[in-house]
Design an enzyme around this catalytic site. Structure first.
Site: not given
Ligand SMILES: *Cc1c(COP(=O)(O)O)cnc(C)c1O
Length: 399
Positions: A60, A113, A185, A210
């Protein structure tokens, strides 16, 4: 040629962060499936446990495969420290929860998001944390709100799904002047195209699910920073709360990242070509892509990004009915709630990024019901164009 301290980013995508984790002469990082790490020498065990000596204690907290993944991201973002999470949302919520306490204030934009937007609109207010959500792209409004005082300025650029752009340098300036932390982000741009830390940001966040992974087969999240203490605090919150990245997922993400620079290159070419094609199409109401000269903040994107990315979105004439007619006809696209994969992936905002929102909320966010989010894959663009052309021909009503 001049000698550089670091190799180029493509070379680093392939090589960085791996060497010290190799064992038995293997050329690939092992997937270490072990919950705990044992010690005969209890003094050594203690030294590792209290962090005086490198090593692992319990899955963890840390794991070698997971650390190799963190090291690669850290290198690509040019950061001093990184820590990882089970998902991108875990990265975002842990990075916020580590810092915020009741009575605090946070400033962000309306177009984050969908999941992030839910944290801002549903969960933080319950903890008596004041959230100011500004119009995305309205830099003056954000500056005004930050000046009123806040602990964190949180931005995302380009945004999901309407690919709006925020000026990172300008936001860094207002955050610093008002002693706020600035989180960015960077999921859509990836470290190949944009390095917010270089521009002065305090924390960079990725949904590794992604583009970093790029193959739609592993969930993960990561944060990195030049502020080691900040990352250590977030790591500590995560090790206790338990949103740790799984070693198998870490391996898949690590492998995916080796081709990141190649994928992004192709995805940028594909996205721009498609955006230009759609711009002139009579079934299309509007196209959103930062690489188009018509994009509101094209000049800012040009300044802070090396290229414009693989994400675009477009509104079909005829709204939701047209989406119903068009989407199923695409041959070379997964119709799914994901993006950044090698396969082209499409979905309406109302079932993907903003499924959590009501139609009224989506309208307020400026997301038409006929909006299609298009994540360009690495296919040959001629095939993608042909595919779009035939699928668009099934749209019956354009009014
Ligand atoms: C998909 C996404 C997230 C969240 O990510 P997960 O891995 O699905 O939890 C956060 N920010 C952006 C810009 C995203 O496209």
């Amino acid at each position: 040629m001049s000698k550089k301290e670091h190799a180029n980013i493509g070379t680093r995508s392939v090589w960085s962060g791996e060497k010290e984790y190799l064992v038995h002469g293997a050329t690939q990082v092992p997937v270490v499936h072990s919950v705990s790490f044992g010690y005969d020498d209890i003094d050594e065990w203690y030294e590792v446990a209290v962090g005086n000596k490198q090593g692992h204690i319990y899955g963890r907290n840390t794991n070698p495969t997971v650390q190799a993944f963190e090291d690669k991201v850290k290198d690509l973002e040019g950061a001093i420290a990184a820590t990882s999470f089970s998902t991108g949302m875990a990265a975002i919520s842990n990075a916020l929860s580590t810092i915020l306490v009741p009575g605090d204030r946070i400033v962000s934009i309306k177009d984050t998001y969908g999941g992030t937007n839910k944290i801002f609109s549903e969960f933080l207010p319950k903890l008596n944390i004041d959230v100011a959500l500004c119009e995305t792209g309205n830099h003056e409004e954000i500056e005004e709100e930050v000046k009123k005082g806040c602990k964190i300025l949180y931005i995302e650029t380009p945004t999901n799904p309407t690919v709006k752009i925020t000026d990172i340098k300008r936001m860094v300036k207002v955050a610093k002047n008002n002693r706020a932390l600035i989180y960015v982000d960077n999921t859509f741009a990836t470290p190949i195209l944009q390095n917010p830390l270089e521009l002065g940001a305090d924390l960079v966040i990725h949904s590794a699910t992604k583009f970093l992974g790029g193959h739609a087969d592993a969930l993960g999240g990561v944060v990195c920073s030049n502020d080691k203490e900040l990352v250590e605090k977030i790591y500590h919150y995560r090790e206790i709360n338990g949103a740790s990245l799984d070693p198998m997922a870490a391996y898949l993400l690590l492998r995916g990242m080796k081709t990141l620079h190649l994928r992004i290159k192709q995805q940028c070419v594909n996205a721009l070509t498609i955006a230009r094609y759609l711009q002139d199409h009579d079934k299309i109401e509007d196209v959103f892509y930062p690489g188009l000269e018509t994009h509101t903040n094209h000049h800012i994107a040009k300044d802070q990004m090396k290229d414009f990315g693989g994400m675009l979105s477009f509104a079909l004439k005829g709204g939701l009915q047209s989406v119903r007619e068009f989407l199923p006809k695409l041959k070379y696209a997964n119709k799914a709630a994901n993006l950044g994969a090698v396969e082209t992936t499409v979905g309406p905002a109302r079932t993907t990024s903003h499924v959590e929102n009501t139609p009224e909320e989506r309208a307020t966010l400026g997301i038409p019901e006929g909006l299609v989010r298009y994540s360009a894959g690495i296919e040959n663009v001629e095939d993608l164009l042909e595919d779009l052309e035939q699928a668009l021909s099934y749209i019956t009503h354009t009014d």
